[in-house]
Design a protein around this motif. Sequence first.
Motif, PDB file in Angstrom:
ATOM      1  N   THR A 147      13.473  -2.095  -1.241  1.00  0.00           N
ATOM      2  CA  THR A 147      13.510  -2.940  -0.043  1.00  0.00           C
ATOM      3  C   THR A 147      12.320  -2.612   0.860  1.00  0.00           C
ATOM      4  O   THR A 147      11.688  -3.519   1.427  1.00  0.00           O
ATOM      5  N   ALA A 148      11.978  -1.330   0.999  1.00  0.00           N
ATOM      6  CA  ALA A 148      10.824  -0.930   1.817  1.00  0.00           C
ATOM      7  C   ALA A 148       9.530  -1.491   1.214  1.00  0.00           C
ATOM      8  O   ALA A 148       8.659  -1.987   1.938  1.00  0.00           O
ATOM      9  N   ARG A 149       9.409  -1.418  -0.140  1.00  0.00           N
ATOM     10  CA  ARG A 149       8.217  -1.969  -0.796  1.00  0.00           C
ATOM     11  C   ARG A 149       8.160  -3.495  -0.623  1.00  0.00           C
ATOM     12  O   ARG A 149       7.085  -4.062  -0.407  1.00  0.00           O
ATOM     13  N   LEU A 150       9.308  -4.142  -0.697  1.00  0.00           N
ATOM     14  CA  LEU A 150       9.364  -5.585  -0.502  1.00  0.00           C
ATOM     15  C   LEU A 150       8.957  -5.949   0.921  1.00  0.00           C
ATOM     16  O   LEU A 150       8.195  -6.895   1.132  1.00  0.00           O
ATOM     17  N   ASP A 151       9.434  -5.165   1.895  1.00  0.00           N
ATOM     18  CA  ASP A 151       9.089  -5.409   3.300  1.00  0.00           C
ATOM     19  C   ASP A 151       7.576  -5.241   3.510  1.00  0.00           C
ATOM     20  O   ASP A 151       6.938  -6.062   4.160  1.00  0.00           O
ATOM     21  N   ALA A 152       7.011  -4.153   2.929  1.00  0.00           N
ATOM     22  CA  ALA A 152       5.571  -3.921   3.055  1.00  0.00           C
ATOM     23  C   ALA A 152       4.800  -5.062   2.384  1.00  0.00           C
ATOM     24  O   ALA A 152       3.787  -5.547   2.915  1.00  0.00           O
ATOM     25  N   ALA A 154       5.831  -8.118   2.003  1.00  0.00           N
ATOM     26  CA  ALA A 154       5.982  -9.326   2.825  1.00  0.00           C
ATOM     27  C   ALA A 154       5.021  -9.271   4.010  1.00  0.00           C
ATOM     28  O   ALA A 154       4.416 -10.288   4.381  1.00  0.00           O
ATOM     29  N   ARG A 155       4.839  -8.075   4.598  1.00  0.00           N
ATOM     30  CA  ARG A 155       3.885  -7.932   5.714  1.00  0.00           C
ATOM     31  C   ARG A 155       2.454  -8.177   5.220  1.00  0.00           C
ATOM     32  O   ARG A 155       1.666  -8.853   5.887  1.00  0.00           O
ATOM     33  N   SER A 158       2.034 -11.828   4.750  1.00  0.00           N
ATOM     34  CA  SER A 158       1.903 -12.503   6.047  1.00  0.00           C
ATOM     35  C   SER A 158       0.491 -12.316   6.604  1.00  0.00           C
ATOM     36  O   SER A 158      -0.130 -13.273   7.088  1.00  0.00           O
TER      37      SER A 158
END
Length: 184
Positions: A147-152, A154-155, A158
């Motif tokens: 989830t942390a890798r996915l969040d990074a 996604a950033r 963006s």
Amino acid sequence: MVNLDQGTRRDGETINLGRDLMAEFQDDPPFALTVFPTQAAAQAAVQRGDIYFALTVPGDFSRRAVQGDSTQHGVLNLYVSEGSNYFASRVADSFAAGLEDQLNQTLSETRWEAVQLSFEEVQSGFADLREVTGTLADGAQDLADGTARLDAGARDLSAGMDRAAAGSAELASGAEDISGGVQA
């Protein structure tokens, strides 16, 4: 003696206490032992005075005796014609008391073995639960890391989209400049 016990199964093992009791009496009989095929035949022999008493092992004796439930017990049937012979009734009473002590000890050991097996199964279940809980914890950590890798990611996406939008705006502005230059 009459053995009607059908035996039982516990933990994959066949248990037939009636057969075991019969074998023990035949190996070392406490009295002259006569085996009868039915309870009625044994009772008739007692009534005629041919034998002092008759012991019958019921068909469900093993099942009731080893299940470990104190509300049900394995019960042996002792048939004595007390009115016809006082000596016979005293011998039967003495035999029954000794047999009761012996069977209670044997059944207590059998039930204790069942309790110990249950404890072993519970301990094994706890070990399995501990292992599965560890696997779940590892999976939860992997999920958190993902989830942390996915969040990074996604950033990063963006930010890349913002750069692409800015580059697109510069491209459009440059295209206008070229278009104006071409017209000039």
